[in-house]
Enzyme design. Sequence first.
Site, PDB file in Angstrom:
ATOM      1  CG  LEU A 179     -18.095   9.044  -5.736  1.00 24.34           C
ATOM      2  CD1 LEU A 179     -17.814   8.895  -7.215  1.00 24.34           C
ATOM      3  CD2 LEU A 179     -19.590   9.250  -5.486  1.00 24.34           C
ATOM      4  CB  ALA A 202      -0.989  -0.018   1.171  1.00 27.92           C
TER       5      ALA A 202
END
Length: 388
Positions: A388, A150
């Site tokens: 979103l 990540a």
Amino acid sequence: RHKFWETQPVGQFKDIGDSSLTEGPIELPTPLSEVKQEPYNLPDHYEWVTCDINSEQMCEEVYNLLAHNYVEDDENMFRFKYSKEFLRWALQPPGYFKSWHIGVRVKSTKKMVAFITGIPARIRVRDEVVHMAEINFLCVHKKLRTKRLAPVMIKEVTRRVHLENMWQAAYTAGVIFPTPIATCQYWHRSLNPKKLIDVGFSRLGARMTMSRTIKLYKLPESTITPGFRKMEIHDVPAVTRLIRTYLSRFAVAPDFDENDVEHWLLPKEDVIDSFLVESPETHEVTDFCSFYTLPFSILGHPSYSLLKAAYSFYNVSTVTPLLQLMNDALIVAKQKDYDVFNALDVMQNESFLRELKFGPGDGKLHYYLYNYRMRHALKPSELGLVLL
Ligand code: NHW
Ligand code: EN5
């Protein structure tokens, strides 16, 4: 504690409450010639891929990675299932950069195993409009977790944002790391209580029967506000004026122009729904509400596999009370067969949540800025931004 985040230009936990630190950028932009020109190194056997989300094949690969490996609730009962059409909408706003849609593949098999995206946005923080990236859809395949992939994904998207001469970002997450600018609560309004209880999304309340619960959440068949209708393309100028004026009251909010409103708020089937109130007398657009569609996969249930959820997006009331406007939004969501209507406690949402029978969820959403320090954490009601 946070070996990666401690190295990044973000507000650090140790600086909370330090009044000598001022609000604004943490690091100054560097000349573009000094931005690293080559991608960061991935572990052996993996390669970067820039995703063309318009390609049906690429879009399907991304969709499948997310459908099996993206965000789950804390008990791993549900997983977000963004549709392909939703992903295309979310990733291709005005001025988007294809280079910010970043995948990682296994070299030998070409299997996609990680993803991260940015999109450009103008976000106002207090009085200043900042050109930022909104970062979303960070995902590492379940079998490759906790291997520090990540941070590499985040550094690579940062590099590609810098190459476009942008130096700030906004993002949200359900987990805490340095340092949220605000922490919001998810709220849920049952539309189909029987199914929600059957699948374990909600529970039968104490001293409640199924039939009393169904009656409690019953809604009128049709909307109540005169002049309430679906938004159309010719409404874009009026909706833009309405929403710009409204968002100006929040500490952090997008700076939407007409192109943004057309992209983000014009209805798209099973992606974004928007309604407005056109005064039957003056034909003025006085109120607006919207929600986006983000179903959950239901994990391991014998009879149901999908939970249809609507998420409150941007709502503006100037004449119709917000409570009545949102009640109409619930009615149309019920007509369209959603199982649940979700909302955060951002903007003025607290004014209708309890009264319209929303209940607090078990999830929180933390908002973050990259390379922009806030002096204090904001209250959710000071946020005018929904991602979103
Ligand atoms: S939040 C949704 C994120 N995705 C998911 O939750 C999906 C399921 N989980 C996964 O795929 C919406 C993995 O668990 C992920 C982490 C990939 C989340 N944001 O590789 P390692 C977004 O997409 C830190 C930021 O070993 P992993 C927003 C963690 O604190 N950081 O973990 C994305 C640790 O750092 P630390 C996160 O579990 C915003 C390190 O990653 C994070 O295999 C991105 C561990 O890495 C998260 N959601 O993979 C930031 N989750 O310092 C954008 C964990 O604590 C910043 N971490 O040791 C701005 C960039 C642009 C700037 C432009 C100027
Ligand atoms: C950012 N772009 O946990 C993406 N959702 O409450 C990152 N809970 O749906 C976002 N655990 O409370 C990450 N039902 C954060 C969100 C991750 C998804 C998530 C939560 C938000 C959620 C549900 C299901 C819980 C299942 C067990 C929940 C209760 C509903 C109940 C209805 C009746 C009135 C009281 C509340």
